[in-house]
Design a protein around this motif. Sequence first.
Motif, PDB file in Angstrom:
ATOM      1  N   THR A 233       0.832  -1.209   0.000  1.00  0.00           N
ATOM      2  CA  THR A 233       0.000   0.000   0.000  1.00  0.00           C
ATOM      3  C   THR A 233       0.861   1.251   0.000  1.00  0.00           C
ATOM      4  O   THR A 233       0.596   2.209  -0.742  1.00  0.00           O
ATOM      5  CB  THR A 233      -0.930   0.004   1.227  1.00  0.00           C
TER       6      THR A 233
ATOM      7  N   VAL B 244       0.911   4.173  -2.994  1.00  0.00           N
ATOM      8  CA  VAL B 244       0.700   5.607  -2.789  1.00  0.00           C
ATOM      9  C   VAL B 244       1.923   6.394  -3.256  1.00  0.00           C
ATOM     10  O   VAL B 244       1.800   7.437  -3.907  1.00  0.00           O
ATOM     11  CB  VAL B 244       0.389   5.904  -1.311  1.00  0.00           C
TER      12      VAL B 244
ATOM     13  N   THR C 236       2.055   6.508  -7.069  1.00  0.00           N
ATOM     14  CA  THR C 236       0.964   7.349  -7.573  1.00  0.00           C
ATOM     15  C   THR C 236       1.311   8.822  -7.393  1.00  0.00           C
ATOM     16  O   THR C 236       1.089   9.642  -8.292  1.00  0.00           O
ATOM     17  CB  THR C 236      -0.347   7.008  -6.844  1.00  0.00           C
TER      18      THR C 236
ATOM     19  N   LEU D  62      -1.121  14.197  -1.298  1.00  0.00           N
ATOM     20  CA  LEU D  62      -1.335  12.879  -0.699  1.00  0.00           C
ATOM     21  C   LEU D  62      -2.807  12.484  -0.757  1.00  0.00           C
ATOM     22  O   LEU D  62      -3.140  11.347  -1.111  1.00  0.00           O
ATOM     23  CB  LEU D  62      -0.846  12.871   0.749  1.00  0.00           C
TER      24      LEU D  62
ATOM     25  N   VAL E 258      -4.140   9.128  -2.537  1.00  0.00           N
ATOM     26  CA  VAL E 258      -4.876   8.102  -1.793  1.00  0.00           C
ATOM     27  C   VAL E 258      -6.206   7.803  -2.480  1.00  0.00           C
ATOM     28  O   VAL E 258      -6.597   6.636  -2.641  1.00  0.00           O
ATOM     29  CB  VAL E 258      -5.094   8.554  -0.335  1.00  0.00           C
TER      30      VAL E 258
ATOM     31  N   VAL F  30      -5.495   5.684  -5.536  1.00  0.00           N
ATOM     32  CA  VAL F  30      -5.153   4.301  -5.190  1.00  0.00           C
ATOM     33  C   VAL F  30      -6.403   3.524  -4.779  1.00  0.00           C
ATOM     34  O   VAL F  30      -6.583   2.363  -5.160  1.00  0.00           O
ATOM     35  CB  VAL F  30      -4.096   4.276  -4.060  1.00  0.00           C
TER      36      VAL F  30
ATOM     37  N   ALA G  92      -4.962   2.517   2.176  1.00  0.00           N
ATOM     38  CA  ALA G  92      -4.262   3.736   1.768  1.00  0.00           C
ATOM     39  C   ALA G  92      -4.708   4.941   2.593  1.00  0.00           C
ATOM     40  O   ALA G  92      -3.948   5.904   2.754  1.00  0.00           O
ATOM     41  CB  ALA G  92      -4.486   4.004   0.282  1.00  0.00           C
TER      42      ALA G  92
END
Length: 206
Positions: A52, A56, A59, A114, A118, A121, A130
């Motif tokens: 995970t 993140v 991504t 972020l 998240v 994801v 996530a």
Amino acid sequence: MLQLDLKKQYKPLFNPPSAGPVLVEVPEFQYLMLDGSGDPNNTAEYQPKVETLYSVAYTLKFMLKKAGTVDYGVTSLEGLWWVEDYESFSMTDRRNWLWTLLILQPEQVTNGHLAAAVAEVERKKGLELARKVRLEKLAEGLVAQVMHLGPYSAEEPTVRGLHDFITQNGYELTGKHHEIYLSDPRRVAPEKMKTVIRQPVKRPGS
């Protein structure tokens, strides 16, 4: 677009000598973080959290590159390890270990980035875990560190030598045991694996 290579920029922090420990000053960095507990070799939560965190991290990387903000390489997985009662910390009995998985982030990454990563994801991979990833700063300051060569299971003598170095040089241990995993255990033979072992230190009474 800004190009960053954090491991190259901070090479002394990622490439300590294997011959023996050294003292270095670590600046404040920000990391993606995800917490867990238990022996990483046996607990079912460890590997999903590693996957995970990387999902993140990648991504975020591609999101910021596409936006023209910054281009950077995703750095190695790191871990903070500790127990509630420091006197009971053992490298062999890991059932009571607490840990935080880390991936270093450039300063351009924000909580807004972020949150978007998240959501992406979760949408693409269905990883609700996530949501527990956070962006947080860590200021370790003065540390002693050494390069461990070999499997994780053989770290204990290296850690013991690091702790001896700290006390012999008039320092005390402070903060959390920190490891940086430079090798991918799926691709590198155990005897050739490289792991940075880091321990924050302080002068007695400081």
